[in-house]
Design a protein around this motif. Structure first.
Motif, PDB file in Angstrom:
ATOM      1  N   VAL A  36       0.327  -1.189   0.029  1.00  0.00           N
ATOM      2  CA  VAL A  36      -0.647   0.015  -0.400  1.00  0.00           C
ATOM      3  C   VAL A  36       0.428   0.966  -0.056  1.00  0.00           C
ATOM      4  O   VAL A  36       0.751   2.024  -0.717  1.00  0.00           O
ATOM      5  CB  VAL A  36      -0.947   0.234   1.500  1.00  0.00           C
ATOM      6  CG1 VAL A  36      -1.854   1.326   1.119  1.00  0.00           C
ATOM      7  CG2 VAL A  36      -2.082  -1.313   1.361  1.00  0.00           C
ATOM      8  N   SER A  40       0.716   3.925  -3.288  1.00  0.00           N
ATOM      9  CA  SER A  40       0.958   5.468  -3.139  1.00  0.00           C
ATOM     10  C   SER A  40       2.720   6.538  -3.330  1.00  0.00           C
ATOM     11  O   SER A  40       2.292   7.754  -3.833  1.00  0.00           O
ATOM     12  CB  SER A  40       0.690   5.055  -1.813  1.00  0.00           C
ATOM     13  OG  SER A  40      -0.309   5.102  -1.498  1.00  0.00           O
ATOM     14  N   PRO A  50      -3.242  14.975  -3.164  1.00  0.00           N
ATOM     15  CA  PRO A  50      -4.469  13.753  -3.025  1.00  0.00           C
ATOM     16  C   PRO A  50      -5.484  14.022  -3.211  1.00  0.00           C
ATOM     17  O   PRO A  50      -6.333  14.897  -4.038  1.00  0.00           O
ATOM     18  CB  PRO A  50      -4.072  14.483  -1.144  1.00  0.00           C
ATOM     19  CG  PRO A  50      -2.562  14.907  -1.513  1.00  0.00           C
ATOM     20  CD  PRO A  50      -2.566  15.402  -2.861  1.00  0.00           C
TER      21      PRO A  50
END
Length: 65
Positions: A36, A40, A50
């Motif tokens: 993860v 990201s 974002p």
């Protein structure tokens, strides 16, 4: 005197991200935290913004509070 760093001496991104403790409840975990975090990081490096930043300029989305 400092010697130059060689790739074998410098930990890679995945090695460093693998050291981050996972605060999630194991019952709901589907993907390893290192995966993860790596995805990201790569998304940000590729130019992703974002989600809260993208939503702030949207005329159809409004703040929850």
């Amino acid at each position: 005197m400092h010697r130059e760093a060689v790739p074998e001496d410098v930990p890679g991104l995945l090695e460093r991200l693998g050291e981050v403790p996972d605060p999630r409840d194991p019952r709901g975990v589907r993907h390893a935290l290192v995966v993860v975090l790596a995805l990201s990081a790569w998304a940000v490096l590729a130019g992703a913004t974002p989600c809260w930043r993208s939503a702030s300029g949207s005329p159809t989305l409004r703040p929850l509070s």
